[in-house]
Design an enzyme around this catalytic site. Structure first.
Site, mmCIF file in Angstrom:
data_model
loop_
_atom_site.group_PDB
_atom_site.id
_atom_site.type_symbol
_atom_site.label_atom_id
_atom_site.label_comp_id
_atom_site.label_asym_id
_atom_site.label_seq_id
_atom_site.Cartn_x
_atom_site.Cartn_y
_atom_site.Cartn_z
ATOM 1 N N SER A 52 -11.357 15.873 18.272
ATOM 2 C CA SER A 52 -10.162 16.664 18.606
ATOM 3 C C SER A 52 -10.398 17.522 19.838
ATOM 4 O O SER A 52 -11.529 17.884 20.167
ATOM 5 C CB SER A 52 -9.791 17.563 17.431
ATOM 6 O OG SER A 52 -9.578 16.803 16.271
HETATM 7 N N1 SAH Z 1 -12.706 16.513 13.101
HETATM 8 C C1 SAH Z 1 -13.130 15.324 13.805
HETATM 9 C C2 SAH Z 1 -11.974 14.501 14.276
HETATM 10 C C3 SAH Z 1 -11.435 13.731 13.176
HETATM 11 S S1 SAH Z 1 -10.443 12.325 13.604
HETATM 12 C C4 SAH Z 1 -13.997 15.686 14.987
HETATM 13 O O1 SAH Z 1 -14.154 16.870 15.287
HETATM 14 O O2 SAH Z 1 -14.580 14.776 15.568
HETATM 15 C C5 SAH Z 1 -9.945 11.970 11.930
HETATM 16 C C6 SAH Z 1 -10.991 11.340 11.080
HETATM 17 O O3 SAH Z 1 -10.470 11.228 9.770
HETATM 18 C C7 SAH Z 1 -11.376 9.934 11.517
HETATM 19 O O4 SAH Z 1 -12.752 9.867 11.705
HETATM 20 C C8 SAH Z 1 -10.923 9.064 10.343
HETATM 21 O O5 SAH Z 1 -11.770 7.960 10.117
HETATM 22 C C9 SAH Z 1 -10.979 10.052 9.204
HETATM 23 N N2 SAH Z 1 -10.177 9.728 8.016
HETATM 24 C C10 SAH Z 1 -8.955 9.156 7.960
HETATM 25 N N3 SAH Z 1 -8.545 9.055 6.680
HETATM 26 C C11 SAH Z 1 -9.541 9.599 5.912
HETATM 27 C C12 SAH Z 1 -9.712 9.788 4.484
HETATM 28 N N4 SAH Z 1 -8.798 9.413 3.580
HETATM 29 N N5 SAH Z 1 -10.857 10.380 4.057
HETATM 30 C C13 SAH Z 1 -11.813 10.761 4.938
HETATM 31 N N6 SAH Z 1 -11.704 10.592 6.270
HETATM 32 C C14 SAH Z 1 -10.583 10.016 6.756
#
Ligand code: SAH
Length: 208
Positions: A52
């Site tokens: 993000s």
């Molecule tokens: N906070 C992260 C960015 C996250 S992007 C950072 O700082 O890098 C969102 C993430 O959520 C992705 O990696 C995706 O694979 C994950 N995601 C999506 N659905 C999910 C679920 N049900 N449980 C856990 N992770 C999930």
């Protein structure tokens, strides 16, 4: 980057700004993108996911009002960058990631940086982490169609939960506060996260 967060993006929380100053963001992006690590943009981390924007990480951390005594659950570990920020702010951090390769890379980075108050697991975060509940704070860092019910059940009394809610590609940050007899809901600013997929999230394939 920290100066811009304060001057251009209105981030006020000193603990959050200090944490963002301490965590080496370049360690969470791929080598060829390291020169852009401290820019204001979101960057690809593989598996069609992104780290993000710093302003969004700061804003969510600020909204979450994390105290040094708190146990925090994060859904969507991704690169592990937000996880590291939470590890600076909280007593314990539990983070769930649904894509195994991303979780493994994040576990390695968090270990290399020496955080000993973080646990990361591969699991559908829409079901929460019942063994480690209740949590004082819950942060969802993927966009949800609605608040997954298990997360409310795992929120401590007086707990706070922040989640991007809305459409598959555009959401608003929503803050939930657990009060004595009810849950208070407040809708905040517009954001654009990748979809939260899973049992209580979006369907992985067809967008429903
Ligand atoms: N906070 C992260 C960015 C996250 S992007 C950072 O700082 O890098 C969102 C993430 O959520 C992705 O990696 C995706 O694979 C994950 N995601 C999506 N659905 C999910 C679920 N049900 N449980 C856990 N992770 C999930």
């Amino acid at each position: 980057m920290v100066r811009r967060l304060a001057a251009d993006f209105g981030v006020r929380d000193r603990r959050v700004l200090a944490a963002m100053g301490r965590v080496p963001r370049h360690r969470f992006v791929r080598p060829h993108l390291r020169a852009q690590a401290y820019s204001v943009h979101a960057l690809p981390i593989g598996e069609a996911q992104t780290i993000s924007q710093p302003a969004v990480v700061a804003r969510m951390s600020e909204l979450l009002k994390v105290g040094s005594e708190h146990s925090v659950l994060e859904i969507g570990t991704g690169s592990g960058y937000q996880t590291a920020i939470l590890a600076e702010l909280a007593r314990r951090v539990f983070s769930l990631e649904i894509v195994p390769s991303l979780a493994q890379a994040a576990i390695r980075r968090i270990r290399e940086l020496g955080y000993d108050n973080v646990k990361i697991q591969v699991f559908d975060g829409t079901c929460g982490w019942s063994d480690a509940a209740p949590f004082d704070r819950i942060l969802v860092t993927a966009g949800a169609p609605a608040l997954p019910e298990p997360l409310v059940e795992q929120l401590a009394p007086r707990g706070r939960l922040v989640i991007p809610e809305g459409e598959r590609t555009a959401q608003r940050l929503v803050v939930y506060d657990q009060r004595a007899k009810s849950v208070h809901r407040r809708v905040g600013e517009a954001v654009a996260f990748v979809p939260l997929v899973g049992k209580h999230g979006w369907n992985a394939e067809n967008g429903s």
